[in-house]
Design an enzyme around this catalytic site. Structure first.
Site, PDB file in Angstrom:
ATOM      1  N   GLU A   8      24.004  37.648  38.618  1.00 35.98           N
ATOM      2  CA  GLU A   8      23.228  38.465  37.689  1.00 35.98           C
ATOM      3  C   GLU A   8      21.733  38.339  37.958  1.00 35.98           C
ATOM      4  OE1 GLU A   8      25.413  36.040  36.730  1.00 35.98           O
ATOM      5  OE2 GLU A   8      27.007  37.531  36.651  1.00 35.98           O
ATOM      6  N   ASN A  27      26.702  26.109  37.980  1.00 39.11           N
ATOM      7  CA  ASN A  27      25.268  26.372  38.113  1.00 39.11           C
ATOM      8  C   ASN A  27      24.767  26.930  36.785  1.00 39.11           C
ATOM      9  OD1 ASN A  27      26.930  28.829  39.354  1.00 39.11           O
ATOM     10  ND2 ASN A  27      25.099  29.679  38.397  1.00 39.11           N
ATOM     11  N   THR A  81      42.750  36.938  43.953  1.00 40.88           N
ATOM     12  CA  THR A  81      42.044  38.121  44.433  1.00 40.88           C
ATOM     13  C   THR A  81      40.981  38.477  43.397  1.00 40.88           C
ATOM     14  OG1 THR A  81      43.958  38.948  45.647  1.00 40.88           O
ATOM     15  CG2 THR A  81      42.275  40.558  45.050  1.00 40.88           C
ATOM     16  N   HIS A 128      37.940  28.601  48.277  1.00 38.91           N
ATOM     17  CA  HIS A 128      39.151  29.055  47.591  1.00 38.91           C
ATOM     18  C   HIS A 128      40.349  28.737  48.489  1.00 38.91           C
ATOM     19  CE1 HIS A 128      36.711  32.285  45.172  1.00 38.91           C
ATOM     20  NE2 HIS A 128      36.289  31.057  44.978  1.00 38.91           N
TER      21      HIS A 128
HETATM   22  I1  8IG Z   1      30.645  29.630  40.636  1.00 37.60           I
HETATM   23  O1  8IG Z   1      26.145  32.388  37.882  1.00 37.60           O
HETATM   24  C1  8IG Z   1      29.708  31.139  39.771  1.00 37.60           C
HETATM   25  N1  8IG Z   1      30.280  32.303  39.651  1.00 37.60           N
HETATM   26  N2  8IG Z   1      28.668  36.182  37.706  1.00 37.60           N
HETATM   27  N3  8IG Z   1      27.381  34.257  37.799  1.00 37.60           N
HETATM   28  C2  8IG Z   1      28.524  34.920  38.078  1.00 37.60           C
HETATM   29  N4  8IG Z   1      29.539  34.354  38.685  1.00 37.60           N
HETATM   30  C3  8IG Z   1      29.409  33.074  39.042  1.00 37.60           C
HETATM   31  C4  8IG Z   1      28.271  32.337  38.792  1.00 37.60           C
HETATM   32  C5  8IG Z   1      27.183  32.967  38.138  1.00 37.60           C
HETATM   33  N5  8IG Z   1      28.474  31.106  39.275  1.00 37.60           N
END
Ligand code: 8IG
Length: 277
Positions: free
Chosen positions: A198, A240, A98, A76
């Site tokens: 998660e 992802n 933030t 970031h």
């Molecule tokens: I980059 O798979 C990213 N941010 N909650 N789940 C959640 N936030 C994320 C994910 C994810 N990949």
């Protein structure tokens, strides 16, 4: 952090809108730009976009601007930039987001958006990196946000502040985006609090309630932007497949990797969309 500590130490305490006005005044002074037109919040993978949007005329370090603090996450960017676009628009690029999981409170999460509104921005472009629930969306796929599900159990709005969120994510700007790239898909983004990803069961829950994307940002910011009267455009980069959708466990490295690989393409896409606003 207890609520009392938050209240006693936070500069946003007295009045978050006043804090935003002060931040906007500071930005106007330091960038020499009285009013900005469009604000961009750059999430994971989107850091390169600012360079393609136009010419950066001023770069501020986030922690020098009232109410902002340095970002907590690798990948970031901790800067606030003023960018002059090729068609003469002034863009305020917020690299310093933030996140709710930082524990600084919801006011801190939406301070950038409120500052952008106070700086004159009529449009908010909000980007993020997220997990995808659709196995056809490979890491590196950009997806337009058509709606969100706020799973944070909180709101940036306080008191009896009733705001309509129908068409929160501007269908007008989504149509512009599809003119640039007709292959762009749309999805519903669910904001979890994080910072953990998660469980597979939570991903299935998100899927059943109508989510296509899971992440840890955006929804609270979009609500604050709508409340401030801005038109909101959201775009996610699937970095992802969400937990359990893919057989491979998630890693932050995978997220950064997808950002680097897709970076140039999605940055160009974003620049072309902004040129049409
Ligand atoms: I980059 O798979 C990213 N941010 N909650 N789940 C959640 N936030 C994320 C994910 C994810 N990949």
């Amino acid at each position: 952090m207890s609520n009392t500590e938050f209240r006693n130490t936070d500069p946003l305490n007295a009045d978050p809108f006043d804090a935003a006005r002060r931040a906007a005044e500071y930005i106007a002074q330091e960038t020499d730009v009285d009013r900005h037109d469009v604000a961009l919040v750059l999430g994971s993978g989107w850091g390169g976009a600012a360079d393609l949007i136009g010419h950066t005329t001023a770069t501020l370090s986030a922690d020098e601007v009232p109410g902002f603090s340095a970002p907590a996450v690798e990948g970031h960017v901790g800067t606030i930039r003023s960018v002059l676009t090729r068609d003469g628009k002034r863009a305020l690029v917020l690299g310093a987001r933030t996140h709710y999981y930082e524990g600084k409170g919801v006011r801190a999460v939406v301070h950038g958006v409120r500052t952008a509104a106070a700086a004159g921005c009529k449009t908010l472009v909000v980007t993020n990196g997220c997990g995808g629930l659709n196995e056809n969306w490979a890491p590196g796929t950009p997806v337009l946000i058509k709606d969100h599900i706020n799973l944070t159990a909180t709101s940036p709005l306080e008191g009896a502040t009733f705001v309509d969120l129908t068409d929160l994510y501007s269908s007008r700007i989504r149509a512009l985006a599809r003119e640039v790239d007709p292959s762009l898909e749309e999805g519903v983004y669910a904001q979890f609090t994080g910072p953990h990803y998660e469980t597979p069961a939570e991903v299935q829950y998100a899927k059943r309630i109508g989510a296509d994307l899971v992440g840890m940002s955006t929804a609270l910011e979009a609500i604050a932007a709508r409340h401030a009267g801005m038109e909101v455009f959201g775009i996610s980069l699937v970095t992802n497949l969400a937990a359990g959708i893919s057989p491979v466990p998630l890693s932050h490295e995978e997220v950064l990797e997808a950002g680097h690989t897709a970076g140039a393409r999605i940055s160009k896409l974003l620049a072309e969309i902004i040129a049409r606003l």
